[in-house]
Enzyme design. Structure first.
Site, PDB file in Angstrom:
ATOM      1  N   ASN A  65      -4.462  29.173 -26.506  1.00  0.00           N
ATOM      2  CA  ASN A  65      -3.762  29.090 -27.817  1.00  0.00           C
ATOM      3  C   ASN A  65      -2.756  30.006 -27.455  1.00  0.00           C
ATOM      4  O   ASN A  65      -2.233  31.174 -26.502  1.00  0.00           O
ATOM      5  CB  ASN A  65      -4.096  30.216 -29.222  1.00  0.00           C
ATOM      6  CG  ASN A  65      -3.829  31.975 -29.635  1.00  0.00           C
ATOM      7  OD1 ASN A  65      -2.540  31.934 -29.099  1.00  0.00           O
ATOM      8  ND2 ASN A  65      -4.616  32.996 -28.137  1.00  0.00           N
ATOM      9  N   ASN A 106      -1.621  46.138 -29.281  1.00  0.00           N
ATOM     10  CA  ASN A 106      -1.544  44.489 -28.745  1.00  0.00           C
ATOM     11  C   ASN A 106      -0.769  44.878 -27.670  1.00  0.00           C
ATOM     12  O   ASN A 106       0.375  44.539 -27.516  1.00  0.00           O
ATOM     13  CB  ASN A 106      -1.138  43.607 -29.533  1.00  0.00           C
ATOM     14  CG  ASN A 106      -1.404  42.506 -28.717  1.00  0.00           C
ATOM     15  OD1 ASN A 106      -1.671  42.163 -27.972  1.00  0.00           O
ATOM     16  ND2 ASN A 106      -1.341  41.438 -29.730  1.00  0.00           N
ATOM     17  N   CYS A 122      -1.473  39.749 -25.357  1.00  0.00           N
ATOM     18  CA  CYS A 122      -1.140  38.888 -25.328  1.00  0.00           C
ATOM     19  C   CYS A 122      -0.772  38.064 -23.910  1.00  0.00           C
ATOM     20  O   CYS A 122       0.857  38.778 -23.728  1.00  0.00           O
ATOM     21  CB  CYS A 122      -0.103  38.523 -26.360  1.00  0.00           C
ATOM     22  SG  CYS A 122      -1.515  38.667 -28.311  1.00  0.00           S
ATOM     23  N   THR A 169      -7.039  37.762 -24.372  1.00  0.00           N
ATOM     24  CA  THR A 169      -6.943  36.411 -23.835  1.00  0.00           C
ATOM     25  C   THR A 169      -6.520  36.472 -22.383  1.00  0.00           C
ATOM     26  O   THR A 169      -5.863  37.193 -22.061  1.00  0.00           O
ATOM     27  CB  THR A 169      -6.560  35.187 -24.189  1.00  0.00           C
ATOM     28  OG1 THR A 169      -5.122  35.976 -24.689  1.00  0.00           O
ATOM     29  CG2 THR A 169      -7.387  35.429 -25.882  1.00  0.00           C
ATOM     30  N   CYS A 208     -42.900  20.239 -14.451  1.00  0.00           N
ATOM     31  CA  CYS A 208     -41.741  19.792 -13.594  1.00  0.00           C
ATOM     32  C   CYS A 208     -41.694  18.797 -13.416  1.00  0.00           C
ATOM     33  O   CYS A 208     -42.982  17.740 -13.960  1.00  0.00           O
ATOM     34  CB  CYS A 208     -42.087  19.833 -12.168  1.00  0.00           C
ATOM     35  SG  CYS A 208     -40.792  19.454 -11.252  1.00  0.00           S
ATOM     36  N   CYS A 262     -37.014  15.568 -11.697  1.00  0.00           N
ATOM     37  CA  CYS A 262     -36.000  15.419 -11.599  1.00  0.00           C
ATOM     38  C   CYS A 262     -35.048  14.903 -10.067  1.00  0.00           C
ATOM     39  O   CYS A 262     -34.116  14.260  -9.358  1.00  0.00           O
ATOM     40  CB  CYS A 262     -35.097  15.957 -12.403  1.00  0.00           C
ATOM     41  SG  CYS A 262     -34.997  17.649 -12.528  1.00  0.00           S
ATOM     42  N   CYS A 274     -37.360  30.050   2.077  1.00  0.00           N
ATOM     43  CA  CYS A 274     -36.772  30.310   0.152  1.00  0.00           C
ATOM     44  C   CYS A 274     -35.960  31.478   0.816  1.00  0.00           C
ATOM     45  O   CYS A 274     -37.092  33.210   1.214  1.00  0.00           O
ATOM     46  CB  CYS A 274     -38.179  30.129  -1.057  1.00  0.00           C
ATOM     47  SG  CYS A 274     -37.229  31.045  -1.764  1.00  0.00           S
ATOM     48  N   CYS A 286     -32.576  31.972  -3.793  1.00  0.00           N
ATOM     49  CA  CYS A 286     -30.887  32.418  -4.084  1.00  0.00           C
ATOM     50  C   CYS A 286     -30.792  32.073  -5.826  1.00  0.00           C
ATOM     51  O   CYS A 286     -29.859  32.201  -6.424  1.00  0.00           O
ATOM     52  CB  CYS A 286     -30.082  31.870  -3.778  1.00  0.00           C
ATOM     53  SG  CYS A 286     -30.336  29.950  -3.572  1.00  0.00           S
ATOM     54  N   CYS A 321     -31.750  26.853  -7.487  1.00  0.00           N
ATOM     55  CA  CYS A 321     -32.444  25.834  -7.626  1.00  0.00           C
ATOM     56  C   CYS A 321     -32.702  26.088  -9.708  1.00  0.00           C
ATOM     57  O   CYS A 321     -33.485  25.330 -10.141  1.00  0.00           O
ATOM     58  CB  CYS A 321     -34.145  25.786  -7.464  1.00  0.00           C
ATOM     59  SG  CYS A 321     -35.060  28.007  -7.298  1.00  0.00           S
TER      60      CYS A 321
END
Lengths: 435, 447
Positions: A75, A134, A137, A203, A345, A348, A380, A383, A386
């Protein structure tokens, strides 16, 4: 479950406050928020008259998922654009009508003591419960030496906080900007200046998108854009980390923190509390879904607390902090391996693609000559990528190797002794026991 | 509306104009932009994606879906057309539930595959509606190829050859191009004259000439083509249908479902098409389903499909069977028609139940019989070649081709329903036509 919360002695029926932002801009909204069940509000930031003006074009930019779920928002709106006295009058009415709710007044005036001296007595008269300064900002007001322009200079934070503390009866919360290199410096400065608490994050300075037809950043005002403040679910990880850094800092033990940044569900709130926040402030989720989400937040938190046999909100605060450590203290003797549940599984192959192309070539793509995916223990390193990309929950999991079991990758037996980098032989500055 | 669903016999105008237009509107309308993005997001971009190998034309499905998700419909369409120039029609008529969508890992995971067919339609429609033809032809290379038939195989072959620089002449026996795309697909799957628009779009490549009303064997011979062209591709489909013999007395009673479907595609006013009050369709494939469903949509009161074997053996997919039954079609399996009788001016089809002999695998007619009212009977028990096979090596009544699509006759290639290879699907015909074009090209440049 009683969600009663007490923050700086300010009581609220639950730890969910609405953050200083458009939802808390006026009596009408705040009244509706309290009717919906919100525990408190931090009123939209007040400034000196003449009141500021906002742009007359779009104030918000967005990052959407493909289903238009709002993942992040920014914003370029400034502080309240209504006259000071109107806000003050409304705050007073609200506090009178909702004495059991927390009403905090957010302030932003120039870095001159007289400015603060002039506004603080007026705020005192509203009988609100506290102040939030504040210093966060990152857009617009920062160009005028306020907001994050103050929050980025610890000396200013300390100075202004001290002025405020010596001119008010109210508890003071300093709202911090994440747009700094080390959050501990501004936080320490706030406490040094006498702040009762810090709240974070404000923000994140951001440009959410560029229009590829007009080449204007968005939101675009007459073909030009400016950076805004990023918020919403996307910033939660940043906020969690910064909250934890303050909670862990030996110089700021037991200091109060109000957690802000992408709190969307009860779960997010619980995580902020566990990392040391005494309560949470919510904005984007309310702006996305309306005030009604408070019912999910309170019922969800209650239900989880009941299951965990946690009796009060304060019991959650900081519960995860002992488990937040530095990398150098992580146990290097702890060995895990990914394992794929072949029944779950769906083949994919995303785990294969990520491991083969970008990680450790530790997944095979065939099982007995057929399409199938299996972890190669010899390669392996656990990590976790997967698991990150697997679309099926719990299909790939990490298995802790048992003590004495051989890690097929290193050929070493797993030790039950804790050993970290500080004593590792590869560490040039490892601490050796005296001979 | 002069008649109703209950009017006896075979009559037209059983429904209101509104009913006809609803019944024959687009069965699966295209995705909106938002729907497409949400659906595209469901694709996992699988490694070595199973949907690709399940597609006879091997479209890079995850890639085109990813392109849709980034709002690059034109690029998505190009990914599709690179492999399948009739990707628009295939998106409408492919039995995706037995091809790409069956292989989709989300089918295995949750029984809800990514709607690949509809995404493909979204991408191809976007490009075709904006009249973009994403290929160009460098110019003629001086070589001439004859293509027999302008169905999916012939068109795919012609487009690829034209793109490679060949001058293509198509010989089409009908007065309109498209083959089964134009004459053989259920009307509600190809609305708004899509088949013919698709051909106009495809021909933008240039270098393709269509000779209409030219029938092989009558107007020209293979040998003549071989003399005047550098190569010949046969994609003539199957012109003849299998017939059933039922004792009908003197009346010619059984009609061809293929003709019925073709009539539906060419008619402008559905109310002009007569349909029986009680319709029976004999067969178990897509033609049977399309004929039955459309009979129902034309206003028949009762439509029954009679299939001689078990339901599992029907070549129409489960989805198509469900579509038929949802429209009110009744499917009776394990039954064969034996005779037609006329009682009190109503025709009744006599049937016997059947059983498969476990030992021999042969179909046995049982003694149990029943009958159903049948004002109109459509036969949909398969198509066959006419008598042009003698010059080719053939098998099961179809032309034998090698892996390159080449027939036993020199310089003659073939593909589509007329060859003894692959499934009788539009998409298989496209793949064969495309691959034959590449093989012809390879053969010619290596000379």
């Amino acid at each position: 479950m009683n969600l009663q919360s007490e923050f700086l002695g300010i009581k609220s029926p639950n730890p969910f406050w609405l953050a200083s932002a458009p939802p808390t801009d006026k009596e009408y909204n705040v009244r509706r928020a309290f009717e919906a069940g919100w525990g408190g509000v931090v009123w939209k930031t007040l400034g000196l008259d003449p009141h500021i003006v906002n742009v007359n074009g779009p104030r918000y930019g967005a990052v959407w998922g493909p289903d238009r779920r709002l993942l992040g928002m920014n914003n370029i709106e400034l502080i309240t654009d209504r006259p000071l006295q109107i806000n003050l009058d409304e705050i007073k009415i609200i506090k009178r009508d909702y004495p059991d709710r927390a009403v905090i007044v957010s302030l932003m005036v120039p870095c001159e003591e007289d400015c603060w001296k002039s506004i603080l007595p007026k705020v005192d008269e509203t009988e609100a419960d506290g102040l939030e300064l504040n210093f966060g900002c990152p857009h617009g007001m920062s160009e005028r030496g306020m907001g994050s322009a103050v929050g980025q200079v610890p000396d200013y934070i300390e100075m202004v906080t001290r002025w405020v503390k010596s001119n008010t009866r109210m508890p003071v919360i300093v709202k911090l900007t994440p747009n700094i290199t080390d959050i501990r410096y501004p936080a320490r400065a706030a406490f040094k200046g006498g702040a009762d608490a810090v709240s974070l994050i404000n923000t994140v300075a951001s440009i959410v998108s560029v229009n590829l037809d007009t080449f204007s950043p968005e939101p675009s005002i007459d073909g030009k854009g400016t950076h805004g403040g990023y918020c919403g679910p996307a910033v939660k990880p940043i906020a969690l980390n910064l909250v934890s850094q303050i909670a862990r800092d030996p110089e700021m033990q037991n200091k109060d923190i109000s957690g802000i940044g992408g709190v969307t569900t009860w779960r997010d709130a619980a995580e902020f509390l566990a990392l040391g926040a005494g309560n949470v402030q919510v904005c984007t989720a309310a702006m996305t879904y309306g005030f009604g989400i408070i019912s999910e937040l309170t019922s969800g938190l209650s239900n989880w607390m009941r299951k965990k046999e946690i009796n009060s909100v304060s019991e959650i605060v900081g519960k995860a902090i002992p488990n937040v450590t530095d990398w150098q203290y992580l146990n290097l003797n702890h060995v895990t391996k990914a394992q794929i549940d072949q029944d779950l599984c769906i083949k994919c192959g995303r785990c294969y693609a990520v491991c083969e192309d970008t990680s450790h070539q530790a997944i095979s793509k065939t099982i007995n000559g057929e399409r199938g995916f299996e972890v190669i223990d010899e390669e392996c390193v656990a990590c976790n990528m997967c698991i990150n990309v697997c679309p099926v929950e719990n299909c790939i999991t990490m298995r802790d190797l048992e003590t004495g079991e051989v890690d097929k990758r290193t050929g070493q037996k797993v030790s039950d002794e804790y050993a970290n980098w500080t004593t590792h032989p590869n560490n040039p500055s490892s601490v050796k026991a005296a001979e | 509306m002069s008649n109703t669903k209950l009017s006896p016999g075979i009559v037209s105008a059983r429904l209101s104009e509104e009913d006809y237009s609803n019944n024959f509107s687009d069965a699966y309308p295209g995705f909106s932009n938002y729907e497409a993005k949400v659906e595209a997001d469901r694709c996992y971009f699988c490694y070595d994606a199973p949907c690709i190998s399940a597609c006879p034309t091997e479209i890079n499905i995850p890639l085109f879906i990813r392109q849709i998700s980034t709002e690059m419909e034109e690029e998505a369409a190009k990914t599709i057309f690179d492999q399948n120039i009739l990707g628009g029609m295939c998106a409408r008529v492919c039995p995706t539930e037995t091809l790409c969508e069956e292989a989709c890992v989300r089918e295995a995971a949750e029984g809800k595959p990514v709607k690949i067919g509809r995404l493909q339609r979204y991408a191809t429609d976007a490009t075709m509606n904006s009249n973009i033809h994403p290929y160009s032809r460098d110019g003629s290379n001086g070589k001439k190829i004859a293509v027999i038939g302008s169905g999916p195989a012939g068109l795919a072959c012609s487009h690829r050859l034209a793109m490679l620089g060949y001058d293509v002449e198509i010989f089409e026996s009908k007065s309109k191009a498209g083959g089964l795309n134009e004459y053989g697909i259920a009307t509600y799957k190809s609305v708004d004259n899509f088949a013919s628009k698709e051909i106009d779009w495809l021909l933008k490549i240039g270098g393709i000439k269509i000779n209409f009303n030219k029938t092989l064997g009558t107007d020209f011979s293979i040998d003549e083509l071989r003399k005047s062209f550098d190569a010949v591709f046969i994609g003539c489909g199957l012109q003849d249908t299998n017939k059933i013999s039922i004792h009908t007395g003197s009346e010619q009673f059984v009609e061809d479902a293929v003709d019925f479907i073709a009539d539906l595609r060419q008619v402008n006013d559905f109310s002009s098409l007569p349909i029986g009050r009680n319709v029976v369709v004999i067969g178990g494939g897509m033609t049977a389903i399309d004929a039955a469903v459309q009979s129902q949509l034309l206003g028949a009161e009762k439509v029954t499909i009679i299939y001689r074997r078990n339901l599992d053996n029907m070549s129409a997919s489960q989805k198509e069977q469900n579509n038929a039954t949802s429209k009110g079609v009744k499917i009776i399996a394990n039954a064969i028609p034996t005779a037609i009788e006329k009682e009190n001016n109503i025709h009744k089809l006599k049937l016997s139940y059947t059983e498969v002999d476990n030992e021999t695998g042969q179909l046995k007619e049982l003694n149990q019989t029943f009958s159903i009212e049948a004002d109109q009977i459509f036969c949909a028990i398969g198509q066959k070649f006419n008598n042009l096979l003698d010059v080719f090596q053939s098998k099961r009544g179809k032309i034998v081709i090698d892996n390159d699509g080449k027939t036993s006759v020199k310089n003659v290639w073939a593909g589509g329903d007329c060859v003894d290879k692959g499934e009788d699907l539009t998409v298989s015909a496209v793949a064969q036509g495309r691959d034959a074009a590449q093989a012809i090209h390879k053969s010619i440049i290596s000379k």
